[in-house]
Design a protein around this motif. Structure first.
Motif, mmCIF file in Angstrom:
data_model
loop_
_atom_site.group_PDB
_atom_site.id
_atom_site.type_symbol
_atom_site.label_atom_id
_atom_site.label_comp_id
_atom_site.label_asym_id
_atom_site.label_seq_id
_atom_site.Cartn_x
_atom_site.Cartn_y
_atom_site.Cartn_z
ATOM 1 N N LEU A 192 -2.947 -11.118 34.020
ATOM 2 C CA LEU A 192 -1.915 -11.653 33.122
ATOM 3 C C LEU A 192 -1.142 -10.495 32.504
ATOM 4 O O LEU A 192 0.078 -10.518 32.403
ATOM 5 N N ASP A 193 -1.873 -9.497 32.053
ATOM 6 C CA ASP A 193 -1.275 -8.273 31.485
ATOM 7 C C ASP A 193 -2.382 -7.217 31.481
ATOM 8 O O ASP A 193 -3.388 -7.388 32.182
ATOM 9 N N ASP A 194 -2.221 -6.153 30.693
ATOM 10 C CA ASP A 194 -3.264 -5.115 30.747
ATOM 11 C C ASP A 194 -4.475 -5.466 29.893
ATOM 12 O O ASP A 194 -5.428 -4.703 29.818
ATOM 13 N N GLU A 195 -4.478 -6.658 29.294
ATOM 14 C CA GLU A 195 -5.632 -7.059 28.477
ATOM 15 C C GLU A 195 -6.475 -8.156 29.114
ATOM 16 O O GLU A 195 -7.635 -8.315 28.748
ATOM 17 N N VAL A 196 -5.907 -8.949 30.022
ATOM 18 C CA VAL A 196 -6.605 -10.123 30.561
ATOM 19 C C VAL A 196 -6.371 -10.205 32.070
ATOM 20 O O VAL A 196 -5.219 -10.222 32.507
ATOM 21 N N TRP A 197 -7.460 -10.250 32.845
ATOM 22 C CA TRP A 197 -7.305 -10.303 34.297
ATOM 23 C C TRP A 197 -8.518 -10.979 34.935
ATOM 24 O O TRP A 197 -9.579 -11.110 34.318
ATOM 25 N N LEU A 198 -8.320 -11.406 36.182
ATOM 26 C CA LEU A 198 -9.374 -12.078 36.931
ATOM 27 C C LEU A 198 -10.056 -11.119 37.901
ATOM 28 O O LEU A 198 -9.434 -10.171 38.377
ATOM 29 N N THR A 199 -11.324 -11.426 38.201
ATOM 30 C CA THR A 199 -11.967 -10.803 39.363
ATOM 31 C C THR A 199 -12.596 -11.926 40.185
ATOM 32 O O THR A 199 -13.107 -12.911 39.626
ATOM 33 N N ASN A 212 -11.819 -11.429 32.808
ATOM 34 C CA ASN A 212 -12.092 -10.170 32.109
ATOM 35 C C ASN A 212 -11.053 -9.954 31.022
ATOM 36 O O ASN A 212 -9.884 -10.321 31.194
ATOM 37 N N PHE A 213 -11.477 -9.323 29.936
ATOM 38 C CA PHE A 213 -10.477 -8.923 28.946
ATOM 39 C C PHE A 213 -10.940 -7.657 28.234
ATOM 40 O O PHE A 213 -12.124 -7.326 28.225
ATOM 41 N N ALA A 214 -9.970 -6.939 27.702
ATOM 42 C CA ALA A 214 -10.268 -5.642 27.102
ATOM 43 C C ALA A 214 -9.254 -5.350 26.009
ATOM 44 O O ALA A 214 -8.105 -5.792 26.073
ATOM 45 N N SER A 215 -9.726 -4.614 24.999
ATOM 46 C CA SER A 215 -8.830 -4.211 23.917
ATOM 47 C C SER A 215 -9.439 -3.011 23.199
ATOM 48 O O SER A 215 -10.656 -2.990 22.960
ATOM 49 N N GLN A 216 -8.627 -2.062 22.880
ATOM 50 C CA GLN A 216 -9.058 -0.886 22.106
ATOM 51 C C GLN A 216 -10.280 -0.212 22.738
ATOM 52 O O GLN A 216 -11.216 0.184 22.040
ATOM 53 N N GLY A 217 -10.276 -0.145 24.071
ATOM 54 C CA GLY A 217 -11.361 0.547 24.760
ATOM 55 C C GLY A 217 -12.640 -0.254 24.920
ATOM 56 O O GLY A 217 -13.636 0.257 25.427
ATOM 57 N N ARG A 218 -12.604 -1.512 24.492
ATOM 58 C CA ARG A 218 -13.793 -2.358 24.642
ATOM 59 C C ARG A 218 -13.501 -3.454 25.666
ATOM 60 O O ARG A 218 -12.379 -3.925 25.771
ATOM 61 N N SER A 219 -14.552 -3.846 26.414
ATOM 62 C CA SER A 219 -14.362 -4.784 27.527
ATOM 63 C C SER A 219 -15.329 -5.950 27.438
ATOM 64 O O SER A 219 -16.443 -5.816 26.915
ATOM 65 N N ALA A 220 -14.899 -7.074 28.005
ATOM 66 C CA ALA A 220 -15.739 -8.276 28.038
ATOM 67 C C ALA A 220 -15.410 -9.063 29.297
ATOM 68 O O ALA A 220 -14.352 -8.871 29.905
ATOM 69 N N VAL A 221 -16.321 -9.945 29.670
ATOM 70 C CA VAL A 221 -16.080 -10.802 30.830
ATOM 71 C C VAL A 221 -16.706 -12.165 30.580
ATOM 72 O O VAL A 221 -17.816 -12.261 30.048
ATOM 73 N N MET A 222 -15.969 -13.224 30.929
ATOM 74 C CA MET A 222 -16.511 -14.572 30.888
ATOM 75 C C MET A 222 -16.913 -14.918 32.320
ATOM 76 O O MET A 222 -16.096 -14.877 33.233
ATOM 77 N N THR A 223 -18.198 -15.294 32.496
ATOM 78 C CA THR A 223 -18.776 -15.388 33.839
ATOM 79 C C THR A 223 -18.456 -16.673 34.570
ATOM 80 O O THR A 223 -18.634 -16.743 35.791
ATOM 81 N N GLY A 224 -18.026 -17.735 33.854
ATOM 82 C CA GLY A 224 -18.022 -19.045 34.511
ATOM 83 C C GLY A 224 -19.419 -19.346 35.015
ATOM 84 O O GLY A 224 -20.419 -19.031 34.357
ATOM 85 N N ASP A 225 -19.512 -19.924 36.206
ATOM 86 C CA ASP A 225 -20.814 -20.331 36.744
ATOM 87 C C ASP A 225 -21.305 -19.393 37.848
ATOM 88 O O ASP A 225 -22.017 -19.820 38.752
ATOM 89 N N LEU A 226 -20.967 -18.106 37.753
ATOM 90 C CA LEU A 226 -21.570 -17.184 38.716
ATOM 91 C C LEU A 226 -23.044 -17.002 38.392
ATOM 92 O O LEU A 226 -23.830 -16.532 39.217
#
Ligand code: ZN
Length: 300
Positions: A192-199, A212-226
């Motif tokens: 979507l931009d440099d803060e929110v993207w898919l893998t 995936n999302f990231a801000s201020q050097g910190r990262s997170a990911v929402m797994t869905g049902d993997l």
């Protein structure tokens, strides 16, 4: 609601505010009804660390919430997954999810300070009943997008597979979004931009993605049902009965756990027991463990 669970539902990742928006929570299914490999003797060695949080000792059922994540970035208000929804006719997976009339999820969204018209983007990790239900709601007998100003970001492969299944999920949750011109079909590595993207995270469904999302050097990911349950931290090879491609799902899960273990990437799960969010860490006896965020942590 306890002060503790309230505190756990809001967190901050750099400039991004995160809320968990719960629809359901509690004992959901017996392990053997979910994982072919979860025979009682295979589960027994894990009861001591799964109970009571992830496995309810009273019912013997896995504790599995159904929930969305709300992100407020500097630029956008984003929902990741939209739970089961109301008045849906689907009854092929979980009969008790048919024709729900409880709008708790919408109220929980509004308790987080957001109304349906405020949502800019809806991301669906995949198009199963418990991840795209509130995409729409029934208005004057028509399935209508719940979020009138949102673009719905759907992986092309996932859309195609859902359309081919031709079930109520497609007709009630997905087709009306397309007809309204609000669907955006994307590749599984869309940004979507440099803060929110898919893998891509295929296997559970053909076009399943992690957000995936990231801000201020910190990262997170929402797994869905993997991954569905902490029991798969001990057995990443255990696949759920309704995986589209069980071997690919297991490969995706193993790769995810390997590549996130001992990192500072915050992992937001769909169905791990509350608070559902934490970090993948190594464990001496089993393959992995999950270090849940502490109650009230400002890092969510
Ligand atoms: Zn699910």
């Amino acid at each position: 609601m306890s002060d503790e669970s309230k505190a756990m539902k809001t967190g901050q990742l750099g400039d991004i505010t995160i809320n968990r928006i719960l629809e359901l929570d509690g004992p959901f299914v017996r392990p053997l009804d979910f994982f072919d490999a979860a025979l009682p003797e295979a589960v027994a060695p894990h009861r001591h660390w799964l109970e009571p949080k992830a496995l309810d000792p009273k019912t013997g059922m896995l504790m599995m919430p159904v929930q969305s994540y709300l992100l407020r970035t500097r630029h956008h208000i984003i929902l990741i997954d939209t739970c089961i929804g109301c008045r849906k006719t689907y009854d092929d997976v979980v009969p008790q999810w048919k024709d729900l009339r409880d709008e708790t999820w919408l109220r929980n969204l509004s308790s987080a300070g957001v109304g349906p018209s405020d949502i800019d983007y809806v991301f669906c990790t995949h198009l199963h009943v418990d991840h795209c239900g509130w995409n729409t709601r029934l208005v004057d007998g028509r399935w209508t997008p719940t979020f009138p100003n949102a673009k719905y970001i759907l992986a092309k492969d996932e859309y195609a597979a859902c359309e081919a299944r031709d079930t109520a999920v497609f007709h009630e949750n997905v087709a009306p979004i397309m007809e309204a011109g609000q669907a955006v079909l994307v590749d599984t590595d869309y940004a979507l931009d440099d803060e929110v993207w898919l893998t891509p995270a295929p296997g559970h469904t053909p076009g399943h993605v992690a957000v995936n999302f990231a801000s201020q050097g910190r990262s997170a990911v929402m797994t869905g049902d993997l991954i569905h349950s902490p029991i798969q931290l001990a057995h990443p090879e255990w696949h759920v009965k309704f995986d589209h491609d069980p071997a690919l799902a297991a490969k995706t899960r193993r790769h995810f756990l390997d590549s996130h273990c001992e990192t500072d990437i915050l992992v937001l799960t769909a169905h791990f027991p509350s608070p559902s969010v934490g970090h993948v860490v190594p464990h001496a006896e089993r393959a992995f463990d999950f270090d849940y965020i502490p109650p009230g942590a400002d890092a969510l």
